[in-house]
Design an enzyme around this catalytic site. Structure first.
Site, mmCIF file in Angstrom:
data_model
loop_
_atom_site.group_PDB
_atom_site.id
_atom_site.type_symbol
_atom_site.label_atom_id
_atom_site.label_comp_id
_atom_site.label_asym_id
_atom_site.label_seq_id
_atom_site.Cartn_x
_atom_site.Cartn_y
_atom_site.Cartn_z
ATOM 1 N N HIS A 140 -2.136 -5.361 1.466
ATOM 2 C CA HIS A 140 -3.486 -6.152 1.476
ATOM 3 C C HIS A 140 -2.882 -7.480 0.686
ATOM 4 O O HIS A 140 -1.955 -7.715 0.056
ATOM 5 C CB HIS A 140 -4.082 -5.482 0.210
ATOM 6 C CG HIS A 140 -5.346 -6.355 -0.227
ATOM 7 N ND1 HIS A 140 -6.575 -6.470 0.347
ATOM 8 C CD2 HIS A 140 -5.336 -7.517 -1.414
ATOM 9 C CE1 HIS A 140 -7.199 -7.438 -0.468
ATOM 10 N NE2 HIS A 140 -6.511 -8.024 -1.260
ATOM 11 N N ASN A 174 -2.000 0.477 6.811
ATOM 12 C CA ASN A 174 -1.562 -0.905 7.145
ATOM 13 C C ASN A 174 -0.607 -1.703 6.430
ATOM 14 O O ASN A 174 -0.569 -2.869 6.352
ATOM 15 C CB ASN A 174 -2.716 -1.540 7.808
ATOM 16 C CG ASN A 174 -3.707 -1.944 6.746
ATOM 17 O OD1 ASN A 174 -3.531 -1.694 5.645
ATOM 18 N ND2 ASN A 174 -4.727 -3.041 7.254
ATOM 19 N N LYS A 191 0.723 -1.236 -0.072
ATOM 20 C CA LYS A 191 0.100 -0.116 0.031
ATOM 21 C C LYS A 191 0.833 1.286 -0.053
ATOM 22 O O LYS A 191 2.120 1.270 0.272
ATOM 23 C CB LYS A 191 -0.845 -0.080 1.148
ATOM 24 C CG LYS A 191 -1.771 -1.218 1.250
ATOM 25 C CD LYS A 191 -2.973 -1.186 2.321
ATOM 26 C CE LYS A 191 -4.144 -2.250 2.238
ATOM 27 N NZ LYS A 191 -4.933 -2.025 3.314
ATOM 28 N N THR A 195 -5.155 -7.134 10.932
ATOM 29 C CA THR A 195 -5.334 -5.922 10.128
ATOM 30 C C THR A 195 -4.978 -4.594 10.751
ATOM 31 O O THR A 195 -4.514 -3.868 10.408
ATOM 32 C CB THR A 195 -7.030 -5.860 9.946
ATOM 33 O OG1 THR A 195 -7.408 -7.078 9.150
ATOM 34 C CG2 THR A 195 -7.508 -4.514 9.110
ATOM 35 N N TYR A 254 -12.254 -2.418 -3.840
ATOM 36 C CA TYR A 254 -12.870 -2.553 -2.399
ATOM 37 C C TYR A 254 -14.538 -2.535 -2.220
ATOM 38 O O TYR A 254 -14.916 -2.208 -1.259
ATOM 39 C CB TYR A 254 -12.280 -1.688 -1.304
ATOM 40 C CG TYR A 254 -10.823 -2.018 -1.185
ATOM 41 C CD1 TYR A 254 -10.601 -2.965 -0.085
ATOM 42 C CD2 TYR A 254 -9.676 -1.216 -1.453
ATOM 43 C CE1 TYR A 254 -9.369 -3.549 0.545
ATOM 44 C CE2 TYR A 254 -8.437 -1.452 -0.767
ATOM 45 C CZ TYR A 254 -8.505 -2.658 0.130
ATOM 46 O OH TYR A 254 -7.013 -2.941 0.454
ATOM 47 N N ARG A 270 -1.254 -14.272 4.427
ATOM 48 C CA ARG A 270 -2.242 -13.461 5.542
ATOM 49 C C ARG A 270 -1.197 -13.680 6.668
ATOM 50 O O ARG A 270 -1.249 -12.924 7.648
ATOM 51 C CB ARG A 270 -3.693 -14.180 5.593
ATOM 52 C CG ARG A 270 -4.440 -14.013 4.183
ATOM 53 C CD ARG A 270 -4.794 -12.600 4.259
ATOM 54 N NE ARG A 270 -5.834 -12.181 5.535
ATOM 55 C CZ ARG A 270 -6.424 -11.207 5.322
ATOM 56 N NH1 ARG A 270 -6.584 -10.394 4.137
ATOM 57 N NH2 ARG A 270 -7.191 -10.505 6.473
ATOM 58 N N PHE A 299 -15.682 2.826 7.209
ATOM 59 C CA PHE A 299 -14.199 3.128 6.790
ATOM 60 C C PHE A 299 -14.130 3.225 5.344
ATOM 61 O O PHE A 299 -13.044 3.412 4.865
ATOM 62 C CB PHE A 299 -13.372 2.245 7.331
ATOM 63 C CG PHE A 299 -13.442 0.803 7.215
ATOM 64 C CD1 PHE A 299 -13.011 0.154 5.891
ATOM 65 C CD2 PHE A 299 -14.086 -0.003 8.164
ATOM 66 C CE1 PHE A 299 -13.188 -1.171 5.424
ATOM 67 C CE2 PHE A 299 -14.438 -1.494 7.561
ATOM 68 C CZ PHE A 299 -14.010 -1.894 6.417
ATOM 69 N N ARG A 308 3.005 -6.167 8.999
ATOM 70 C CA ARG A 308 2.045 -5.112 9.749
ATOM 71 C C ARG A 308 2.745 -4.568 10.934
ATOM 72 O O ARG A 308 2.940 -3.518 11.270
ATOM 73 C CB ARG A 308 0.706 -5.423 9.838
ATOM 74 C CG ARG A 308 -0.095 -5.334 8.301
ATOM 75 C CD ARG A 308 -1.471 -6.011 8.349
ATOM 76 N NE ARG A 308 -2.299 -5.397 7.147
ATOM 77 C CZ ARG A 308 -3.258 -6.134 6.831
ATOM 78 N NH1 ARG A 308 -3.840 -6.976 7.646
ATOM 79 N NH2 ARG A 308 -4.008 -5.713 5.507
ATOM 80 N N GLU A 335 -9.528 -11.182 -7.513
ATOM 81 C CA GLU A 335 -8.568 -9.695 -7.489
ATOM 82 C C GLU A 335 -7.507 -9.662 -8.586
ATOM 83 O O GLU A 335 -6.953 -8.735 -8.945
ATOM 84 C CB GLU A 335 -8.053 -9.581 -6.070
ATOM 85 C CG GLU A 335 -9.119 -9.361 -4.835
ATOM 86 C CD GLU A 335 -8.861 -9.405 -3.549
ATOM 87 O OE1 GLU A 335 -9.498 -9.093 -2.629
ATOM 88 O OE2 GLU A 335 -7.587 -9.759 -3.140
#
Ligand code: RTP
Ligand code: MG
Length: 141
Positions: free
Chosen positions: A117, A114, A11, A93, A51, A87, A59, A104, A128
């Site tokens: 993704h 964060n 990100k 998150t 998203y 993950r 949010f 993270r 995706e």
């Protein structure tokens, strides 16, 4: 064990911190191969579309604003159990809840900024990856 592909995004906060290479090293050490990659500054429309599943969440607007605040690095990763493995590398998150040594925990500042993704299931991973890459841009390795 299953050979899977997952969609990963570094990100804008992590790109700005100049840690693309450090994050790629974690993928590689975990046995995940980069099979597609591009850097991109997302348009509002692209971020909203990506998203869309969150569009009713409080949010959503903040998330979209953040995702278009600078360029992102987008990659498809391939490996055994790639979705869960990625993950696990990412951590929770909210970086405050992320286990020590996760991406993270080490690079993220807040639940909004964060760092990464990662797809959360096989179905979303396929959608995706196709959202950002043509089939000719994904390379079997
Ligand atoms: P991601 O989709 O980005 O990999 O993150 P995730 O699965 O861990 O979290 P998800 O529930 O899918 O949420 C997507 C992104 O929205 C932001 N978020 N903010 N303020 C909040 O309560 C909140 N909850 C989620 C996070 O940036 C999260 O990564
Ligand atoms: Mg998610």
């Amino acid at each position: 064990m299953a050979l899977e592909r997952t969609l990963s995004i570094i990100k804008p906060d992590a790109v700005a911190k100049n840690v693309i290479g450090e994050i790629y090293a974690r993928f590689e050490k975990a046995g995940l191969k980069v099979v597609a990659a591009k850097m991109k500054h997302l348009s509002r429309k692209e971020a909203e579309g990506f998203y869309a599943v969150h569009k009713e969440r409080p949010f959503f607007n903040a998330l979209v604003e953040f995702m278009i605040s600078g360029p992102v690095m987008i990659q498809a990763l391939e490996g055994e159990n790639a979705i869960l493995k990625n993950r696990d590398l990412m951590g929770a998150t909210n970086p405050k809840d992320a286990a020590p040594g996760t991406i993270r925990a080490d690079f993220a500042d807040s639940i909004d900024a964060n760092a990464v993704h990662g797809s959360d299931a096989a179905e979303t991973a396929a959608v995706e990856i196709a959202y950002f890459f043509a089939t000719t841009e994904v390379h079997a390795r």
